[in-house]
Design a protein around this motif. Structure first.
Motif, PDB file in Angstrom:
ATOM      1  N   ASN A  94       0.843  -1.196   0.000  1.00  0.00           N
ATOM      2  CA  ASN A  94       0.000   0.000   0.000  1.00  0.00           C
ATOM      3  C   ASN A  94       0.884   1.254   0.000  1.00  0.00           C
ATOM      4  O   ASN A  94       2.108   1.180   0.068  1.00  0.00           O
ATOM      5  N   TRP A  95       0.241   2.410  -0.059  1.00  0.00           N
ATOM      6  CA  TRP A  95       1.002   3.661  -0.180  1.00  0.00           C
ATOM      7  C   TRP A  95       1.877   3.888   1.042  1.00  0.00           C
ATOM      8  O   TRP A  95       3.002   4.410   0.912  1.00  0.00           O
ATOM      9  N   GLU A  96       1.406   3.495   2.222  1.00  0.00           N
ATOM     10  CA  GLU A  96       2.218   3.659   3.433  1.00  0.00           C
ATOM     11  C   GLU A  96       3.475   2.794   3.363  1.00  0.00           C
ATOM     12  O   GLU A  96       4.559   3.235   3.754  1.00  0.00           O
ATOM     13  N   LEU A  99       5.977   4.480   1.016  1.00  0.00           N
ATOM     14  CA  LEU A  99       6.613   5.647   1.621  1.00  0.00           C
ATOM     15  C   LEU A  99       7.595   5.242   2.712  1.00  0.00           C
ATOM     16  O   LEU A  99       8.670   5.836   2.845  1.00  0.00           O
ATOM     17  N   GLN A 135       0.537   7.329  -9.000  1.00  0.00           N
ATOM     18  CA  GLN A 135       0.517   7.489  -7.542  1.00  0.00           C
ATOM     19  C   GLN A 135       1.661   6.743  -6.877  1.00  0.00           C
ATOM     20  O   GLN A 135       2.153   7.185  -5.824  1.00  0.00           O
ATOM     21  N   THR A 138       4.257   9.543  -7.268  1.00  0.00           N
ATOM     22  CA  THR A 138       4.035  10.781  -6.517  1.00  0.00           C
ATOM     23  C   THR A 138       4.045  10.553  -5.011  1.00  0.00           C
ATOM     24  O   THR A 138       4.390  11.461  -4.248  1.00  0.00           O
ATOM     25  N   THR A 139       3.691   9.348  -4.574  1.00  0.00           N
ATOM     26  CA  THR A 139       3.781   9.035  -3.148  1.00  0.00           C
ATOM     27  C   THR A 139       5.204   9.266  -2.643  1.00  0.00           C
ATOM     28  O   THR A 139       5.422   9.736  -1.519  1.00  0.00           O
ATOM     29  N   ASP A 142       6.502  13.411  -3.842  1.00  0.00           N
ATOM     30  CA  ASP A 142       5.924  14.527  -3.090  1.00  0.00           C
ATOM     31  C   ASP A 142       6.700  14.782  -1.805  1.00  0.00           C
ATOM     32  O   ASP A 142       6.829  15.933  -1.367  1.00  0.00           O
ATOM     33  N   LYS A 143       7.206  13.734  -1.191  1.00  0.00           N
ATOM     34  CA  LYS A 143       7.968  13.898   0.047  1.00  0.00           C
ATOM     35  C   LYS A 143       9.457  14.009  -0.203  1.00  0.00           C
ATOM     36  O   LYS A 143      10.158  14.727   0.515  1.00  0.00           O
TER      37      LYS A 143
END
Length: 383
Positions: A94-96, A99, A135, A138-139, A142-143
């Motif tokens: 997942n996105w978490e 990241l 995504q 960008t996940t 963006d950071k």
């Protein structure tokens, strides 16, 4: 050249050392040499060309590999990584998770995130595959806008285009807009459709792979290049693969495009590969001597056009990859931090190397090492 070598081999190597391109027949002749003396002479020529073309410094990149899913609609005969959705061992980050992995990479000094994964038809955002892949990027971006995202093979580009009814050019433009900086030249396997019908019958054909890479170059997106070797292919097909890459690169560079930044040889690992191909190949681990000869011939065939050559320490082990630096390679690859595709096939090289591991291996050859970024810009002091 030693007197025991035939005159044609001497002539081939002399022409290469004088900056000329060798022919496909020349390449086949080099790969047909069975004696240790002949192979050593080819090694020495490749090493000399490497020194002429890129110098003695061995580069490396601090990066993290993220294989974001192993759920895949295709059934490649060499792949031990893929799973069906719901099958034991299947996963989808997942996105978490993405990241967290990127954050850990930045904490180690990484400059690159490499992302590749299975072709999962249910992985969509806003009912679009492209939005999902964007995504993924960008996940991270963006950071951590400073990270270079090296992601999505030509096969993944074709998958997105097919799922969403888009052109290859549109997919590549949109991925670049999201923050992709370069495409891995994987999914090439061997660029011969007779081989591909056995290895990866559901993948794009060789012409489509070339089309997507060419389109990327036209749009200013650099790529890498690879070859999966040491399975069912012939030496003629290996040289045909090199010829296809060389012609592609010549065209891209003649148009003033970025082109291919590196070539990586990926020897076949079959220990945990699907049984039919494993039985046909007849061994579990690469034949190091054959991989080294092919590494040398790759430098001789491609080096004037694709100057950076990298072994796979995941497939060869760090010792084997270090030896490949004597056979024409000038780069030892990345730290990776994790790797699932090859390790799940039974590779014994590990899934992570520290900077100290890589620079220590390079130091055994009495050659300097230097950190680089994805596109081979040097970014740190010599060790």
């Amino acid at each position: 050249m030693p007197s025991q070598l035939t005159t044609p081999i001497v002539d081939i190597l002399d022409r290469a050392l004088n900056g000329q391109d060798i022919s496909p027949d020349d390449g086949i002749a080099l790969l047909s040499q069975p004696t240790a003396a002949a192979r050593e002479t080819i090694r020495a020529a490749a090493d000399q060309l490497r020194q002429q073309q890129v110098g003695d410094t061995v580069t490396y990149v601090i990066n993290r590999n993220i294989n974001y899913t192993n759920i895949c609609e295709q059934h490649c005969s060499f792949c031990a990584f893929r799973r069906d959705e719901g099958q034991p061992g299947a996963y989808w980050l997942n996105w978490e998770n993405i990241l967290e992995k990127a954050t850990a990479a930045v904490e180690t000094g990484a400059t690159e995130i490499c992302m590749q994964g299975g072709l999962n038809p249910t992985a969509k955002v806003n009912d679009r595959s492209l939005d999902h892949y964007q995504q993924l990027v960008t996940t991270i971006k963006d950071k951590f806008p400073q990270l270079h995202i090296h992601a999505f093979s030509p096969q993944e580009v074709q998958f997105i285009a097919r799922e969403d009814g888009l052109t290859f050019a549109t997919v590549i433009r949109e991925l670049a807009q999201a923050g992709v900086g370069s495409l891995p030249g994987t999914a090439a396997e061997v660029l011969d459709d007779r081989v591909r019908r056995v290895l990866c019958p559901e993948k794009i054909d060789a012409t489509t792979w070339v089309e997507i890479v060419t389109t990327a170059h036209e749009l200013g997106m650099p790529t890498t290049s690879t070859m999966l070797s040491g399975h069912i292919e012939t030496i003629e097909q290996q040289i045909g693969h090199f010829e296809t890459l060389r012609q592609l690169q010549q065209r891209s560079l003649s148009q003033g495009e970025t082109g291919i930044s590196e070539f990586i040889l990926l020897p076949f690992v079959g220990q945990d590969a699907p049984a039919p191909l494993r039985k046909r190949v007849g061994r579990d681990q690469p034949v190091i001597a054959d991989a080294l000869l092919l590494t040398a011939v790759a430098r001789i065939y491609l080096g004037r056009w694709i100057k950076n050559h990298q072994p796979s320490w995941v497939k060869l082990g760090l010792d084997g990859a270090t030896e490949a630096l004597r056979w024409g390679c000038n780069d030892i690859g990345g730290t990776l931090m994790e790797e699932h595709i090859t390790s799940m096939a039974g590779a014994q090289g590990g899934t992570c190397q520290s900077v100290a591991d890589l620079t220590g291996a390079i130091a055994t050859l009495n050659r300097p090492s230097q950190q680089r970024d994805t596109l081979y810009n040097l970014i740190s002091a010599n060790y």
